[in-house]
Enzyme design. Sequence first.
Site, PDB file in Angstrom:
ATOM      1  N   GLY A   1     140.430  45.768 -78.263  1.00 24.90           N
ATOM      2  CA  GLY A   1     140.509  47.421 -78.812  1.00 24.90           C
ATOM      3  C   GLY A   1     141.309  47.262 -80.123  1.00 24.90           C
TER       4      GLY A   1
ATOM      5  NE  ARG B   1     138.064  53.496 -82.174  1.00 21.81           N
ATOM      6  CZ  ARG B   1     138.274  54.546 -81.176  1.00 21.81           C
ATOM      7  NH1 ARG B   1     138.891  55.408 -81.446  1.00 21.81           N
ATOM      8  NH2 ARG B   1     137.648  54.105 -80.216  1.00 21.81           N
TER       9      ARG B   1
ATOM     10  CB  VAL C   1     138.240  44.443 -71.794  1.00 30.16           C
ATOM     11  CG1 VAL C   1     138.491  44.123 -73.186  1.00 30.16           C
ATOM     12  CG2 VAL C   1     138.320  45.844 -71.362  1.00 30.16           C
TER      13      VAL C   1
ATOM     14  CB  SER D   1     151.232  54.082 -70.634  1.00 28.47           C
ATOM     15  OG  SER D   1     151.625  55.509 -70.659  1.00 28.47           O
TER      16      SER D   1
ATOM     17  CE1 TYR E   1     146.013  55.502 -69.850  1.00 23.82           C
ATOM     18  CE2 TYR E   1     147.864  56.353 -69.644  1.00 23.82           C
ATOM     19  CZ  TYR E   1     147.254  55.514 -70.533  1.00 23.82           C
ATOM     20  OH  TYR E   1     147.503  55.091 -71.593  1.00 23.82           O
ATOM     21  CB  ALA E   2     150.381  57.223 -64.287  1.00 20.53           C
TER      22      ALA E   2
ATOM     23  CE  LYS F   1     147.242  51.751 -70.040  1.00 23.24           C
ATOM     24  NZ  LYS F   1     146.892  50.926 -70.821  1.00 23.24           N
TER      25      LYS F   1
HETATM   26  P1  NAP Z   1     142.395  54.447 -79.296  1.00 24.49           P
HETATM   27  O1  NAP Z   1     142.814  55.099 -80.492  1.00 24.49           O
HETATM   28  O2  NAP Z   1     141.481  55.426 -78.417  1.00 24.49           O
HETATM   29  O3  NAP Z   1     141.772  53.123 -79.164  1.00 24.49           O
HETATM   30  C1  NAP Z   1     141.333  52.502 -77.862  1.00 24.49           C
HETATM   31  C2  NAP Z   1     140.895  51.044 -78.363  1.00 24.49           C
HETATM   32  O4  NAP Z   1     140.612  50.469 -77.105  1.00 24.49           O
HETATM   33  C3  NAP Z   1     139.525  51.205 -79.209  1.00 24.49           C
HETATM   34  O5  NAP Z   1     139.558  50.411 -80.316  1.00 24.49           O
HETATM   35  C4  NAP Z   1     138.422  50.887 -78.479  1.00 24.49           C
HETATM   36  O6  NAP Z   1     137.390  50.262 -78.855  1.00 24.49           O
HETATM   37  C5  NAP Z   1     139.177  50.130 -77.112  1.00 24.49           C
HETATM   38  N1  NAP Z   1     138.425  50.035 -76.008  1.00 24.49           N
HETATM   39  C6  NAP Z   1     138.073  51.048 -75.234  1.00 24.49           C
HETATM   40  N2  NAP Z   1     137.599  50.716 -74.108  1.00 24.49           N
HETATM   41  C7  NAP Z   1     137.037  49.565 -74.517  1.00 24.49           C
HETATM   42  C8  NAP Z   1     136.469  48.324 -73.497  1.00 24.49           C
HETATM   43  N3  NAP Z   1     136.043  48.854 -72.389  1.00 24.49           N
HETATM   44  N4  NAP Z   1     136.310  47.313 -74.111  1.00 24.49           N
HETATM   45  C9  NAP Z   1     136.831  46.937 -75.248  1.00 24.49           C
HETATM   46  N5  NAP Z   1     137.493  47.738 -76.216  1.00 24.49           N
HETATM   47  C10 NAP Z   1     137.783  49.183 -75.598  1.00 24.49           C
HETATM   48  O7  NAP Z   1     143.702  54.411 -78.279  1.00 24.49           O
HETATM   49  P2  NAP Z   1     144.993  53.966 -78.559  1.00 24.49           P
HETATM   50  O8  NAP Z   1     145.916  54.887 -78.414  1.00 24.49           O
HETATM   51  O9  NAP Z   1     145.413  52.978 -79.789  1.00 24.49           O
HETATM   52  O10 NAP Z   1     145.292  53.056 -77.183  1.00 24.49           O
HETATM   53  C11 NAP Z   1     145.621  51.603 -77.028  1.00 24.49           C
HETATM   54  C12 NAP Z   1     146.365  51.360 -75.867  1.00 24.49           C
HETATM   55  O11 NAP Z   1     147.470  52.054 -75.569  1.00 24.49           O
HETATM   56  C13 NAP Z   1     145.671  51.654 -74.422  1.00 24.49           C
HETATM   57  O12 NAP Z   1     145.805  50.881 -73.500  1.00 24.49           O
HETATM   58  C14 NAP Z   1     146.246  53.155 -74.166  1.00 24.49           C
HETATM   59  O13 NAP Z   1     146.171  53.445 -72.872  1.00 24.49           O
HETATM   60  C15 NAP Z   1     147.707  52.568 -74.498  1.00 24.49           C
HETATM   61  N6  NAP Z   1     148.412  53.982 -74.586  1.00 24.49           N
HETATM   62  C16 NAP Z   1     148.579  54.558 -75.711  1.00 24.49           C
HETATM   63  C17 NAP Z   1     149.233  55.646 -75.959  1.00 24.49           C
HETATM   64  C18 NAP Z   1     149.107  56.867 -76.923  1.00 24.49           C
HETATM   65  O14 NAP Z   1     149.854  57.807 -76.913  1.00 24.49           O
HETATM   66  N7  NAP Z   1     148.496  56.491 -77.952  1.00 24.49           N
HETATM   67  C19 NAP Z   1     150.388  55.749 -75.113  1.00 24.49           C
HETATM   68  C20 NAP Z   1     150.723  54.915 -73.948  1.00 24.49           C
HETATM   69  C21 NAP Z   1     149.686  53.829 -73.977  1.00 24.49           C
HETATM   70  P3  NAP Z   1     136.170  50.808 -80.206  1.00 24.49           P
HETATM   71  O15 NAP Z   1     137.097  51.134 -81.195  1.00 24.49           O
HETATM   72  O16 NAP Z   1     135.150  50.014 -80.133  1.00 24.49           O
HETATM   73  O17 NAP Z   1     135.719  52.256 -79.148  1.00 24.49           O
END
Ligand code: NAP
Length: 261
Positions: free
Chosen positions: A14, A17, A66, A144, A159-160, A163
């Site tokens: 991922g 982005r 993945v 998370s 979701y929690a 994680k």
């Molecule tokens: P995001 O902006 O939605 O980006 C998610 C990324 O994961 C994207 O690049 C997407 O790929 C990729 N992805 C999703 N499903 C996938 C799959 N099946 N196989 C391969 N890649 C996949 O989210 P983010 O906020 O950056 O989150 C990144 C991580 O941080 C996640 O694990 C999320 O649970 C965790 N997190 C985020 C927050 C927050 O507040 N943002 C807080 C706690 C934890 P594509 O670009 O190709 O769609």
Amino acid sequence: MSANWSNQVALITGGARGLGRATARQMAAKGAAIAINYTSRPDAAEALATELRAAGGRAITVQADVADEAAVIAMVARTEAELGPVSILVNNAGIAWAATIDTWEPKGFARLRAVNVDGTIHAIRAVVAGMRARGYGRIVNISSVAGFGTCGFPGNHFYASTKAEVNILTKRFALELGRHGITVNAVAPGFTRTDMTEGGKTPEQWAEAEAGFAKVAITGRVGEPDDIARAVTFFADPAAGWITAQVLAVDGGRMDYIAHG
Ligand code: NAP
């Protein structure tokens, strides 16, 4: 294997982005070669790879869901053929799923677990034989604060729970791999501005969410992707070899947990 940033190869799931992109930029700036995994957004992955190469770095894009173990194995093989052995794995790919006890349904939960938990296991299984053979590796899982189980954010029980599994696996895998020079740690982000949190909201809804989370953080603001990427890059550092089995909350100092551990 002697290690410094310029001989690292980082595979970031991922990576195109949000938190993954910020991590790719920080690790590339230190000199690592980067494999940017994506599943649905080749445009975002290609744009990032072009940016990193224009800055003098080595970067490729690698498609794989993945949740699909065969695709993950092929992704690692391609990365190693093009960039060299993977020395850093960042398990960042993840999805959110809002549900309550009443709205839970098995398909949604199965997909959530397949990406957030199985995806992490698949990628670790695909790199670990090589890391063991070389006696070196850095694995960083993105968890998370929800995974601590005490975060008061409504609608993210399931979701929690995924994680929380990531947190337990981080410690158990660290135990299994430590004698092979491989560290396994997790970063547990708080509310951070990315497509996951901002997407699907009107500007008014976003402003309300941001203000709400800023109010309950000691630092008085929500996270930016670079805040999280700094902690990931710290764990991945060649010099961080005595830091393992840790889950680090990076949340600006949240004060709204149901209980404080
Ligand atoms: P995001 O902006 O939605 O980006 C998610 C990324 O994961 C994207 O690049 C997407 O790929 C990729 N992805 C999703 N499903 C996938 C799959 N099946 N196989 C391969 N890649 C996949 O989210 P983010 O906020 O950056 O989150 C990144 C991580 O941080 C996640 O694990 C999320 O649970 C965790 N997190 C985020 C927050 C927050 O507040 N943002 C807080 C706690 C934890 P594509 O670009 O190709 O769609």
